[in-house]
Design an enzyme around this catalytic site. Sequence first.
Site, mmCIF file in Angstrom:
data_model
loop_
_atom_site.group_PDB
_atom_site.id
_atom_site.type_symbol
_atom_site.label_atom_id
_atom_site.label_comp_id
_atom_site.label_asym_id
_atom_site.label_seq_id
_atom_site.Cartn_x
_atom_site.Cartn_y
_atom_site.Cartn_z
ATOM 1 N N ARG A 1 15.206 6.325 8.597
ATOM 2 C CA ARG A 1 15.407 5.792 7.650
ATOM 3 C C ARG A 1 16.579 5.600 6.655
ATOM 4 O O ARG A 1 16.885 5.437 5.710
ATOM 5 C CB ARG A 1 14.202 5.928 6.575
ATOM 6 N N CYS B 1 2.632 0.323 8.629
ATOM 7 C CA CYS B 1 1.446 1.536 8.790
ATOM 8 C C CYS B 1 1.338 2.561 7.271
ATOM 9 O O CYS B 1 2.143 2.429 6.829
ATOM 10 C CB CYS B 1 0.811 2.134 9.334
ATOM 11 N N ALA C 1 3.908 5.987 7.946
ATOM 12 C CA ALA C 1 4.824 5.338 8.043
ATOM 13 C C ALA C 1 5.338 5.423 6.518
ATOM 14 O O ALA C 1 6.201 5.977 6.340
ATOM 15 C CB ALA C 1 5.310 3.845 8.499
ATOM 16 N N HIS D 1 1.995 5.172 0.428
ATOM 17 C CA HIS D 1 2.262 5.553 -0.723
ATOM 18 C C HIS D 1 1.724 6.096 -1.437
ATOM 19 O O HIS D 1 1.896 7.200 -2.024
ATOM 20 C CB HIS D 1 3.019 4.371 -1.232
#
Length: 472
Positions: free
Chosen positions: A92, A58, A61, A190
Site C-alpha cells: 500500500r 476483504c 485488507a 475500517h
Amino acid sequence: VEGITKESTQEMIDKVLEVYPEKGRKKRAPHLAPNDGVSSCVKSNRKTVPGVMSARGCAYAGAKGVVWGPIRDMVHISHGPVGCGWYSWGTRRNLMSGINGVTNFGMQFTSDFQEKDIVYGGDKKLKQLLEEAKGLFPLAKGISVLSECPVGLIGDDINAVAKQSAKELDIPVIPCNCEGFRGVSQSLGHHISNDTIRDFIIGTREFAEPESPYDIALIGDYNIGGDVWSAKALLEEIGLNVKATWTGDGELDRIAATHTVKLNLIHCYRSMNYMCRVMEEKYGIPWLEFNFFGPSKIKESLRAIGERFDDRIKENVEKVIAKYDPIMQAVIDEYRPRLEGKKVMIYVGGLRPRHTVGAYEDLGMVVVGTGYEFAHGDDYERTSPEMPVDTVIFDDASEFELEKFAHQIKPDLVASGIKEKYVFQKMGLPFRQMHSWDYSGPYHGYQGFPIFARDIDMAVNSPTWSLIKSPF
Ligand code: ICE
C-alpha cells in the site's frame, strides 16, 4: 459534458446489463446510473453478485492494509495462513519514518497457520508468537493481532490470548476480529479497526506534550507516497500543531492522545468518519472534512479550516495561499495546454473517486465517469455535486462493465488500480494507478500537485501510445 446526456448514459448502462442473466441484471441495475447532480443515485454497500468479477478487498485488507498497518511503532501480526500477510506486505506504500526494527516495524509478521493449527486451534501459537515478537523487538510500543478468515471459522479466542499476553508481556496487545469474510468489502474492516482503536488505544496513556489551542489531528491520511508529510507541513505552515496522524506514519502515543485535540481534520471520510463521530460524542471534539487534492480544493479547504480558528490562523491561511498561488499557476500554465479537454474515467475505493475530481479539473481535464469499489450512500451523496451531470456513476463495477464503459465514452486516461491497469493499457489507453500513485507521490497538498500534474501528463502524452494500435 459535450455528447453526454442522461439518455445516452442510461442507454450505455442498459447495453452493458444486457449480457447478464436476468437475476444478475436485476441486482446490478441499481448500482449504475447517470449522475443527477444532487443525490446518491446508486445503490451501494451491498454484497457483490456471485459470479461477477469484483475488484473489492476483504475486511482483513481494510484492517491490516488500511487502518492498522501504517502505525509505525507497533508490530502488526497477520494471524492465520501465510498468504494474507505476504501479499499485503508493503503493497500500500504507506511510507514510514524512523529506523526499521527500532522505531518502525514495517515488516511482515505472521503466525503461518498449518493444518494442525486449523484442527487443534492456533491460540498456543499466537501466544508464542507474541512472546517472540516482544523478545525480538522490545522497542515496539504495542502489538495488533489481525485475524484472517480461518481464525474466526474455527472459533479461536484471540481476545483472551491478547488480554493474557498483554499482562504477561507488559505491552498493549490489541485483538482485531477482522476476518476477511465479515461484511461485504474492506469497508467493514475500517469500521472494526476504528472500534478497536476506540476500545484499546484512545485515552489509555499519558502523553507528555503541553496542550495548545492549535492542536489538531490529521485523520484518514495514510501517507501513501508521503501524503501525510505534505499535508502535515502545510497545516503547520498555517500555524496548527498536528498532534497525531491517523494512521499514516502514525505513533501509538500520539493516536492515544487524540482525544485532547481541538479539531479533527478528516481527509478520508469513508475509512474514519466513525472515529470522528465517536470523539465528538465522547469528548466533544468537532470535526471537519477537507480535500488536499489540487490547488482549488486546497485553497477552499484551507479557508474552511481557518474559519475554525482565530485571526492569527486566518491571516496565515491567506499568506500561505498567496505564497503558493503563483507556484501552482506556473504548474497549470505548463501542463494545462497539454491536457485541456482530455477525458478521465476514475474507479477507486472509497474516497478518491470524488476527492481527485478537482485536481483533474485544475489541469483542464473533464471527468466523464466515476465509481467506487465499496463506498456507502453518504459517499455517493458527496460525489454527485462534484461530477458533471449525466456522467456515469458506478458502484462495485466489474471489469466487464468498466471495459464496456471505456469503449463507449472513450476516455483519454483511466485512473484506477493494479487490477485494472493492464486491461486498459492493452486497449491502448493511458492509465495511472490511483491507489499507489503508481509508485510516485505525494499527491496531497501543494507539494503533491506538481508531481500529480507531471505524472498525468507523462501518462496521457507518452509517445508510446502512437506506437500502439488501439482496437477502438
Ligand atoms: Fe480512504 Mo486503495 Fe484510502 Fe481510499 Fe481507503 Fe483504499 Fe487507499 Fe483507496 C483507500 S483509506 S487502499 S483514501 S480502503 S487507495 S477509502 S481503495 S480510495
